[in-house]
Design an enzyme around this catalytic site. Structure first.
Site, PDB file in Angstrom:
ATOM      1  N   ASP A 100       8.529  19.994 -11.037  1.00 63.38           N
ATOM      2  CA  ASP A 100       7.500  19.511 -11.966  1.00 63.38           C
ATOM      3  C   ASP A 100       7.463  17.999 -12.095  1.00 63.38           C
ATOM      4  O   ASP A 100       6.987  17.462 -13.089  1.00 63.38           O
ATOM      5  CB  ASP A 100       7.758  20.133 -13.342  1.00 63.38           C
ATOM      6  CG  ASP A 100       9.165  19.836 -13.843  1.00 63.38           C
ATOM      7  OD1 ASP A 100       9.821  18.942 -13.283  1.00 63.38           O
ATOM      8  OD2 ASP A 100       9.610  20.491 -14.808  1.00 63.38           O
ATOM      9  N   GLU A 122       9.818  27.003  -7.494  1.00 63.36           N
ATOM     10  CA  GLU A 122      10.038  26.972  -8.948  1.00 63.36           C
ATOM     11  C   GLU A 122       8.683  26.893  -9.677  1.00 63.36           C
ATOM     12  O   GLU A 122       8.465  26.078 -10.565  1.00 63.36           O
ATOM     13  CB  GLU A 122      10.948  25.814  -9.372  1.00 63.36           C
ATOM     14  CG  GLU A 122      11.576  25.998 -10.742  1.00 63.36           C
ATOM     15  CD  GLU A 122      12.331  24.764 -11.231  1.00 63.36           C
ATOM     16  OE1 GLU A 122      11.701  23.837 -11.760  1.00 63.36           O
ATOM     17  OE2 GLU A 122      13.567  24.744 -11.102  1.00 63.36           O
ATOM     18  N   GLU A 136       5.843  16.675 -17.502  1.00 60.00           N
ATOM     19  CA  GLU A 136       6.121  17.744 -16.539  1.00 60.00           C
ATOM     20  C   GLU A 136       5.237  18.975 -16.719  1.00 60.00           C
ATOM     21  O   GLU A 136       4.877  19.628 -15.745  1.00 60.00           O
ATOM     22  CB  GLU A 136       7.603  18.142 -16.616  1.00 60.00           C
ATOM     23  CG  GLU A 136       8.565  17.078 -16.083  1.00 60.00           C
ATOM     24  CD  GLU A 136       8.914  15.996 -17.089  1.00 60.00           C
ATOM     25  OE1 GLU A 136       8.423  16.055 -18.239  1.00 60.00           O
ATOM     26  OE2 GLU A 136       9.691  15.082 -16.745  1.00 60.00           O
ATOM     27  N   HIS A 208      17.854  12.801 -20.734  1.00 57.36           N
ATOM     28  CA  HIS A 208      16.991  11.857 -20.018  1.00 57.36           C
ATOM     29  C   HIS A 208      15.491  12.063 -20.218  1.00 57.36           C
ATOM     30  O   HIS A 208      14.693  11.323 -19.665  1.00 57.36           O
ATOM     31  CB  HIS A 208      17.273  11.931 -18.513  1.00 57.36           C
ATOM     32  CG  HIS A 208      16.708  13.180 -17.880  1.00 57.36           C
ATOM     33  ND1 HIS A 208      17.355  14.376 -17.927  1.00 57.36           N
ATOM     34  CD2 HIS A 208      15.558  13.409 -17.232  1.00 57.36           C
ATOM     35  CE1 HIS A 208      16.634  15.293 -17.306  1.00 57.36           C
ATOM     36  NE2 HIS A 208      15.530  14.738 -16.877  1.00 57.36           N
ATOM     37  N   ARG A 210      11.623  12.076 -21.103  1.00 58.66           N
ATOM     38  CA  ARG A 210      10.733  11.024 -21.617  1.00 58.66           C
ATOM     39  C   ARG A 210      10.331  11.262 -23.070  1.00 58.66           C
ATOM     40  O   ARG A 210      10.233  10.326 -23.860  1.00 58.66           O
ATOM     41  CB  ARG A 210       9.474  10.946 -20.746  1.00 58.66           C
ATOM     42  CG  ARG A 210       9.596   9.956 -19.599  1.00 58.66           C
ATOM     43  CD  ARG A 210       8.338   9.949 -18.741  1.00 58.66           C
ATOM     44  NE  ARG A 210       8.232   8.758 -17.914  1.00 58.66           N
ATOM     45  CZ  ARG A 210       8.950   8.522 -16.812  1.00 58.66           C
ATOM     46  NH1 ARG A 210       9.849   9.386 -16.413  1.00 58.66           N
ATOM     47  NH2 ARG A 210       8.762   7.415 -16.116  1.00 58.66           N
ATOM     48  N   HIS A 241      22.001   8.828 -17.348  1.00 57.52           N
ATOM     49  CA  HIS A 241      20.872   8.707 -16.415  1.00 57.52           C
ATOM     50  C   HIS A 241      20.483   7.224 -16.303  1.00 57.52           C
ATOM     51  O   HIS A 241      20.451   6.518 -17.314  1.00 57.52           O
ATOM     52  CB  HIS A 241      19.706   9.538 -16.964  1.00 57.52           C
ATOM     53  CG  HIS A 241      18.597   9.751 -15.991  1.00 57.52           C
ATOM     54  ND1 HIS A 241      17.743   8.742 -15.626  1.00 57.52           N
ATOM     55  CD2 HIS A 241      18.194  10.845 -15.303  1.00 57.52           C
ATOM     56  CE1 HIS A 241      16.854   9.211 -14.760  1.00 57.52           C
ATOM     57  NE2 HIS A 241      17.116  10.488 -14.544  1.00 57.52           N
TER      58      HIS A 241
HETATM   59  C1  UD1 Z   1      12.266  12.024 -13.349  1.00 54.23           C
HETATM   60  C2  UD1 Z   1      11.191  13.087 -13.571  1.00 54.23           C
HETATM   61  C3  UD1 Z   1      11.705  14.168 -14.492  1.00 54.23           C
HETATM   62  C4  UD1 Z   1      13.023  14.725 -13.993  1.00 54.23           C
HETATM   63  C5  UD1 Z   1      14.018  13.600 -13.768  1.00 54.23           C
HETATM   64  C6  UD1 Z   1      15.266  14.148 -13.121  1.00 54.23           C
HETATM   65  C7  UD1 Z   1       8.835  12.389 -13.606  1.00 54.23           C
HETATM   66  C8  UD1 Z   1       7.760  11.775 -14.411  1.00 54.23           C
HETATM   67  N1  UD1 Z   1      10.037  12.469 -14.221  1.00 54.23           N
HETATM   68  O1  UD1 Z   1      12.508  11.380 -14.582  1.00 54.23           O
HETATM   69  O2  UD1 Z   1      10.763  15.212 -14.556  1.00 54.23           O
HETATM   70  O3  UD1 Z   1      13.531  15.601 -14.971  1.00 54.23           O
HETATM   71  O4  UD1 Z   1      13.433  12.636 -12.866  1.00 54.23           O
HETATM   72  O5  UD1 Z   1      16.326  13.247 -13.265  1.00 54.23           O
HETATM   73  O6  UD1 Z   1       8.610  12.793 -12.498  1.00 54.23           O
HETATM   74  N2  UD1 Z   1      16.380   5.170 -11.743  1.00 54.23           N
HETATM   75  C9  UD1 Z   1      17.306   4.466 -10.990  1.00 54.23           C
HETATM   76  N3  UD1 Z   1      17.907   5.114  -9.930  1.00 54.23           N
HETATM   77  C10 UD1 Z   1      17.635   6.389  -9.597  1.00 54.23           C
HETATM   78  C11 UD1 Z   1      16.714   7.112 -10.385  1.00 54.23           C
HETATM   79  C12 UD1 Z   1      16.089   6.475 -11.451  1.00 54.23           C
HETATM   80  O7  UD1 Z   1      17.585   3.322 -11.240  1.00 54.23           O
HETATM   81  O8  UD1 Z   1      18.206   6.908  -8.636  1.00 54.23           O
HETATM   82  C13 UD1 Z   1      15.717   4.477 -12.877  1.00 54.23           C
HETATM   83  C14 UD1 Z   1      14.657   3.468 -12.359  1.00 54.23           C
HETATM   84  O9  UD1 Z   1      14.622   2.373 -13.226  1.00 54.23           O
HETATM   85  C15 UD1 Z   1      13.366   4.290 -12.479  1.00 54.23           C
HETATM   86  C16 UD1 Z   1      13.645   5.036 -13.768  1.00 54.23           C
HETATM   87  O10 UD1 Z   1      15.019   5.414 -13.701  1.00 54.23           O
HETATM   88  O11 UD1 Z   1      12.215   3.495 -12.532  1.00 54.23           O
HETATM   89  C17 UD1 Z   1      12.767   6.220 -14.019  1.00 54.23           C
HETATM   90  O12 UD1 Z   1      12.703   7.094 -12.909  1.00 54.23           O
HETATM   91  P1  UD1 Z   1      11.549   8.231 -12.912  1.00 54.23           P
HETATM   92  O13 UD1 Z   1      11.715   9.096 -11.699  1.00 54.23           O
HETATM   93  O14 UD1 Z   1      10.206   7.630 -13.124  1.00 54.23           O
HETATM   94  O15 UD1 Z   1      11.839   9.055 -14.222  1.00 54.23           O
HETATM   95  P2  UD1 Z   1      13.088   9.901 -14.660  1.00 54.23           P
HETATM   96  O16 UD1 Z   1      13.276   9.629 -16.097  1.00 54.23           O
HETATM   97  O17 UD1 Z   1      14.199   9.711 -13.717  1.00 54.23           O
HETATM   98  N1  UDP Z   2      23.396  16.468 -12.183  1.00 57.41           N
HETATM   99  C1  UDP Z   2      24.253  15.766 -11.344  1.00 57.41           C
HETATM  100  N2  UDP Z   2      24.940  14.695 -11.835  1.00 57.41           N
HETATM  101  C2  UDP Z   2      24.814  14.277 -13.127  1.00 57.41           C
HETATM  102  C3  UDP Z   2      23.924  14.984 -13.980  1.00 57.41           C
HETATM  103  C4  UDP Z   2      23.225  16.073 -13.480  1.00 57.41           C
HETATM  104  O1  UDP Z   2      24.403  16.123 -10.165  1.00 57.41           O
HETATM  105  O2  UDP Z   2      25.458  13.299 -13.504  1.00 57.41           O
HETATM  106  C5  UDP Z   2      22.644  17.632 -11.641  1.00 57.41           C
HETATM  107  C6  UDP Z   2      22.714  18.913 -12.443  1.00 57.41           C
HETATM  108  O3  UDP Z   2      23.805  19.705 -12.048  1.00 57.41           O
HETATM  109  C7  UDP Z   2      21.380  19.580 -12.130  1.00 57.41           C
HETATM  110  C8  UDP Z   2      20.465  18.427 -11.863  1.00 57.41           C
HETATM  111  O4  UDP Z   2      21.275  17.278 -11.662  1.00 57.41           O
HETATM  112  O5  UDP Z   2      21.445  20.357 -10.944  1.00 57.41           O
HETATM  113  C9  UDP Z   2      19.540  18.236 -13.034  1.00 57.41           C
HETATM  114  O6  UDP Z   2      18.898  17.019 -12.908  1.00 57.41           O
HETATM  115  P1  UDP Z   2      18.269  16.286 -14.152  1.00 57.41           P
HETATM  116  O7  UDP Z   2      18.935  16.715 -15.400  1.00 57.41           O
HETATM  117  O8  UDP Z   2      18.263  14.840 -13.812  1.00 57.41           O
HETATM  118  O9  UDP Z   2      16.757  16.767 -14.105  1.00 57.41           O
HETATM  119  P2  UDP Z   2      15.973  18.057 -14.645  1.00 57.41           P
HETATM  120  O10 UDP Z   2      16.658  19.264 -14.156  1.00 57.41           O
HETATM  121  O11 UDP Z   2      15.923  17.937 -16.127  1.00 57.41           O
HETATM  122  O12 UDP Z   2      14.612  17.875 -14.060  1.00 57.41           O
END
Ligand code: UD1
Ligand code: UDP
Length: 370
Positions: A100, A122, A136, A208, A210, A241
């Site tokens: 999502d 999924e 999402e 994490h 939003r 995160h």
């Molecule tokens: C995203 C997804 C969310 C998912 C989550 C899993 C969207 C809108 N959100 O949220 O559905 O649950 O991923 O974790 O698709 N960043 C880093 N390094 C990384 C990843 C992220 O620095 O490896 C930081 C960056 O500043 C980036 C910010 O996190 O711009 C946000 O990343 P983004 O993918 O937009 O949103 P998440 O909150 O990670």
């Molecule tokens: N996860 C991980 N390391 C961490 C935190 C989470 O590998 O420090 C894994 C967790 O086991 C799960 C996945 O990341 O499989 C979930 O990701 P996240 O919570 O970022 O996103 P969501 O599932 O909410 O989209």
């Protein structure tokens, strides 16, 4: 004469997509009728790289989309143009994506514009509230209405899609591929290189979402502070995160506190190990809600809605919102009352049996391998 293999593009953008697509990618790579291209949007950079490396997957194409602190409109725009250009070059028969995220929504839209059949892994998860989770729920709705195949984890997902008028013949109940990944990784026990005290009960925290940015996340942190104060025999591990909206609040409110360990996001294998080691898990994650019940760990979900009600119905996950007092009360109940704890630590796995990828491959083989 053997027919030309069908070209399947598998999309991965974020950490959970990497984890949940990995078993499917590997299963498809073993099929002689399929030619697999792995396309990483790298909506997440570091987090995605970690999981792909663990599963030994090297992307064939990498869009390197992530920017620090990315906003949804710019992220969406970069994904749409980047994916469109690559789909044009790759000319696939099928596009598959999971979950999502904005990556998935953009992939489904571009597949639609290019008239390439899209398979949604999924599929069918719903809260029926566009604000929770944000964005999402909207991503799922859009992807759901643009899919040729809907691979739903549970019967509940099938019912959700049927109510939206989706053709039942396109819906396949497969289980969630997260259980495939979890079982593979959990089977290889590891020692943890973390500063944990074996005499303390471990409370694992992740947050994490939003919709929880700002005051809700601050409430969660205050609840953790209170829990640590009330229960001298616990310690909290919070792999934070990297989203700057999360990192700043976590450091400000929980940094430098006794019995609260903030750390970088853990690689998936140690994170699974930490879930196994935890007494209790507090989270707003989707994937953790699926994994922890399979590992027999009680989960308190710090959200107002969940699209994964199956484990709540089983009584092994509880939805507690983000109110400080409620989180403290629910967590304290589990920490203080052994019977209440036992009832939630039953190890049920409503989301799958570890064979979801094989089922998805079976559906695609039947549709494409001729
Ligand atoms: C995203 C997804 C969310 C998912 C989550 C899993 C969207 C809108 N959100 O949220 O559905 O649950 O991923 O974790 O698709 N960043 C880093 N390094 C990384 C990843 C992220 O620095 O490896 C930081 C960056 O500043 C980036 C910010 O996190 O711009 C946000 O990343 P983004 O993918 O937009 O949103 P998440 O909150 O990670
Ligand atoms: N996860 C991980 N390391 C961490 C935190 C989470 O590998 O420090 C894994 C967790 O086991 C799960 C996945 O990341 O499989 C979930 O990701 P996240 O919570 O970022 O996103 P969501 O599932 O909410 O989209």
């Amino acid at each position: 004469m053997a027919s030309t293999p069908k070209h399947i593009v598998c999309i991965v953008g974020t950490r959970p997509e990497g984890i949940k697509m990995a078993p499917l990618i590997k299963a498809l790579q073993r099929e002689p009728w399929a030619r697999v291209t792995v396309l990483a949007t790298a909506q997440h950079r570091g987090l995605l790289d970690q999981v792909l490396a663990l599963f030994g997957i090297v992307p064939d194409v990498d869009l390197d989309i992530m920017r620090p602190g990315q906003a949804l409109p710019e992220l969406t725009a970069r994904l749409i143009t980047g994916l469109d250009e690559k789909f044009g070059e790759l000319d696939p028969h099928v596009i598959l994506a999971q979950g999502d995220t904005t990556t998935v929504m953009a992939a489904a839209m571009v597949a639609f514009y290019r008239r390439v059949p899209f398979g949604h892994v999924e599929a069918g998860l719903r809260t029926h509230d566009l604000g929770n989770p944000f964005p999402e729920e909207m991503n799922r709705l859009l992807a759901g209405h643009l899919s040729r195949w809907h691979f739903v984890p549970t019967e509940r997902g099938r019912q959700n899609l049927l109510r939206e008028g989706i053709d039942g013949a396109a819906i396949h109940v497969t289980g969630n591929t997260v259980v495939d990944a979890l079982l593979e990784v959990a089977a290889t026990g590891r020692t943890l290189d973390l500063p944990l005290d074996p005499s303390k009960r471990l409370v694992l925290l992740t947050a994490h979402r939003r919709e929880n940015f700002g005051e809700p996340l601050r409430e969660v942190c205050r609840a953790v502070l209170e829990l640590v104060e009330r229960h001298p025999d616990i310690e909290v591990l919070y792999p934070v995160h990297p989203n700057p909206n999360v990192l700043a609040v976590a450091r400000e409110l929980l940094g430098g506190r006794e019995r609260i360990h903030l750390c970088e996001p853990l690689d998936y294998a140690p994170f699974v190990e930490v879930q196994k080691r935890a007494y209790l898990i507090l989270t707003d994650s989707g994937g953790v809600q699926e994994e922890a019940p399979a590992l027999g760990k009680p989960v308190l979900v710090m959200r107002n809605e969940t699209e994964r009600p199956e484990a709540v119905d089983e009584g092994v996950v509880r939805l507690v919102g983000t109110d400080r007092e409620r989180i403290v009360a629910e967590a304290s109940r589990l920490l203080d009352d052994a019977d209440a704890y036992r009832q939630m630590a039953r190890g049920v796995s409503p989301y799958g049996d570890g064979k979801a990828s094989a089922r998805i491959v079976g559906v695609l083989r039947e549709a494409l391998a001729s």
